[in-house]
Design an enzyme around this catalytic site. Structure first.
Site, PDB file in Angstrom:
ATOM      1  N   ASP A 110     -99.884   8.452 -29.061  1.00  0.00           N
ATOM      2  CA  ASP A 110     -99.171   9.722 -28.920  1.00  0.00           C
ATOM      3  C   ASP A 110     -97.723   9.665 -29.410  1.00  0.00           C
ATOM      4  OD1 ASP A 110     -98.019   8.127 -26.946  1.00  0.00           O
ATOM      5  OD2 ASP A 110     -99.147   9.071 -25.328  1.00  0.00           O
ATOM      6  N   GLU A 132    -107.525   5.946 -28.734  1.00  0.00           N
ATOM      7  CA  GLU A 132    -106.971   6.356 -27.434  1.00  0.00           C
ATOM      8  C   GLU A 132    -106.779   7.877 -27.397  1.00  0.00           C
ATOM      9  OE1 GLU A 132    -103.972   4.002 -24.653  1.00  0.00           O
ATOM     10  OE2 GLU A 132    -102.878   5.519 -25.791  1.00  0.00           O
ATOM     11  N   GLU A 146     -94.731  13.098 -25.766  1.00  0.00           N
ATOM     12  CA  GLU A 146     -96.050  12.543 -26.055  1.00  0.00           C
ATOM     13  C   GLU A 146     -97.195  13.501 -25.783  1.00  0.00           C
ATOM     14  OE1 GLU A 146     -93.292   9.081 -25.600  1.00  0.00           O
ATOM     15  OE2 GLU A 146     -93.604  10.971 -24.533  1.00  0.00           O
ATOM     16  N   HIS A 227     -88.446   3.212 -18.919  1.00  0.00           N
ATOM     17  CA  HIS A 227     -87.839   3.679 -20.157  1.00  0.00           C
ATOM     18  C   HIS A 227     -88.177   5.128 -20.487  1.00  0.00           C
ATOM     19  CE1 HIS A 227     -91.934   2.731 -21.419  1.00  0.00           C
ATOM     20  NE2 HIS A 227     -91.754   3.587 -22.414  1.00  0.00           N
ATOM     21  N   ARG A 229     -88.330   8.918 -21.284  1.00  0.00           N
ATOM     22  CA  ARG A 229     -87.287   9.895 -21.591  1.00  0.00           C
ATOM     23  C   ARG A 229     -87.109  10.906 -20.454  1.00  0.00           C
ATOM     24  NH1 ARG A 229     -85.819  10.616 -27.135  1.00  0.00           N
ATOM     25  NH2 ARG A 229     -86.944   9.225 -28.555  1.00  0.00           N
ATOM     26  N   HIS A 259     -85.154  -2.011 -21.365  1.00  0.00           N
ATOM     27  CA  HIS A 259     -85.319  -1.358 -22.660  1.00  0.00           C
ATOM     28  C   HIS A 259     -83.966  -1.261 -23.367  1.00  0.00           C
ATOM     29  CE1 HIS A 259     -86.436   1.765 -25.595  1.00  0.00           C
ATOM     30  NE2 HIS A 259     -87.684   1.450 -25.342  1.00  0.00           N
TER      31      HIS A 259
END
Length: 390
Positions: A110, A132, A146, A227, A229, A259
């Site tokens: 994604d 996936e 995503e 990590h 967003r 990260h």
């Protein structure tokens, strides 16, 4: 679209050209078993293209997997916006497709790379296979961006390799043609089994954590990743607060590969620097991350892949998100959504540390994400599908 030569069963059929497109560390981990399987099969000619959406972390996986890309776009720039990255991906991936003239374009997951790869292929009427496929949170902002990326790919793809029956059902609910949807398991389990076997044969591949293992000997290790967003700002601050409070327990140590994004590092450095029971370390290569899961009692994460990997090694996962596109783990009992409320995170961690029955119930739950044979299934489907797919 280019098609393989139609011949009788007694004649040699020209190999199908497969362009495999990826750009991030998680994509590389989940794609390398597919690339290995394709390259071992004479029915295919394999062309690999990386965008380098994650440069350093991508290269670590390429090295351990023994993959040298045919095309390396190296597109990341400091402070690059999503729209600038997407525009560059679309143009540059299109150029690669014009040269490679593939029979199939294979993308995974994604990311912006996967979405732009699918769109560039669509503009050229090239069929897309999505590894996936079918993960859905049903919230376009969690995870962001995503959820929209995978919905776009799902609209374009001609073959959908769903990791579970749940993801296959999600696609069919969106009116994706059932004959294009195939449950293959998740290639991350193939990758984890491969790297675990490599480490067993070559312990030096994951020896870099030895000092931390010695430092925290006798303590109960919790592995941490964060990590997302959507957690930037208040969410990360609450996560950092929870980690600080958990670290007050003398029987616990937390190992946290931080990260490189400055939005993450700034918050974690301010809250956790100097704590004796917290090791904030640089991002780990794939063998060392597999080793971290193996030595951890619990994984505390907002990652998607860790929800799949940790149960394969019998480790409970507490997911610091409000939603997950991997509900199979929650249903099976291997994972639990705990959000980003500090009190909730601390309470759930302490329950697993102090209640043996609660821990055992999660650690022994069946891993729903695969059996290590996903790449083999994907290759057979790519080899045997008829053209065109309608």
């Amino acid at each position: 679209m280019p098609t393989p030569e139609k011949t009788s069963s007694s004649q040699i059929i020209s190999p199908r050209t497969v362009l495999v497109v990826f750009g991030t560390r998680p994509e590389a981990i989940k794609m390398f078993p597919v690339i290995h399987a394709l390259k071992a099969d004479p029915r295919f000619r394999v062309v690999t293209c990386v965008s380098a959406q994650h440069r350093g972390m991508l290269d670590q996986v390429l090295q351990i997997a023994g993959i040298v890309p045919d095309h390396d776009l190296d597109l990341m720039r400091p402070d690059q916006t999503l729209d600038a990255l997407t525009a560059a991906l679309l143009v540059e991936l299109g150029k690669v497709m014009d040269v490679a003239r593939p029979d199939w374009v294979v993308v995974q997951g994604d990311t912006a790379t996967a979405m732009a790869g699918a769109l560039a292929a669509y503009y050229r009427k090239l069929p897309v296979a999505h590894v996936e496929a079918g993960l859905r949170s049903h919230n376009i902002y969690h995870p962001w961006p995503e959820e929209i990326n995978r919905k776009i790919i799902g609209t374009i793809a001609a073959l959908h390799f769903a990791p579970t029956e749940t993801s296959a059902a999600a696609l069919k609910a969106e009116n994706v043609a059932a004959h294009t949807v195939h449950v293959t398991g998740n290639t991350v389990i193939d990758a984890l089994e491969w790297v675990t076997a490599r480490i067993a044969a070559e312990p030096a591949l994951a020896a870099g954590l030895a000092d931390l293992e010695a430092r925290f000997a006798g303590k109960r290790i919790i592995g941490v990743t964060s990590h997302r967003r959507e957690n930037f700002g208040g969410g990360l601050e609450a996560i950092a607060d929870a980690i600080r409070r958990i670290a007050e327990r003398p029987d616990v140590a937390l190992i946290f590969p931080v990260h490189p994004n400055p939005n993450v590092r700034r918050v974690m450095d301010a809250a956790l620097a100097g704590l004796p029971n917290v090791a904030m370390i640089e991002p780990l290569d794939y063998p060392h991350f597999a080793r971290l899961i193996a030595i951890s009692e619990i994984m505390l994460t907002d990652s998607g892949g860790v929800q799949e990997e940790a149960p394969a090694l019998g480790k409970p996962v507490l997911v610091m998100r409000e939603t997950t596109e991997r509900p199979e783990g929650v249903v099976a009992g291997t994972a639990r959504l705990v959000g980003t409320d500090a009190d909730r995170i601390v309470s759930e961690i302490f329950t697993l540390l102090d209640d043996k029955a609660a821990y055992s119930a999660m650690a022994r739950a069946h891993n729903p994400f695969g059996d290590g044979q996903s790449a083999r299934r994907i290759v057979e489907l790519l080899a045997n599908v008829e053209y065109p797919i309608l």
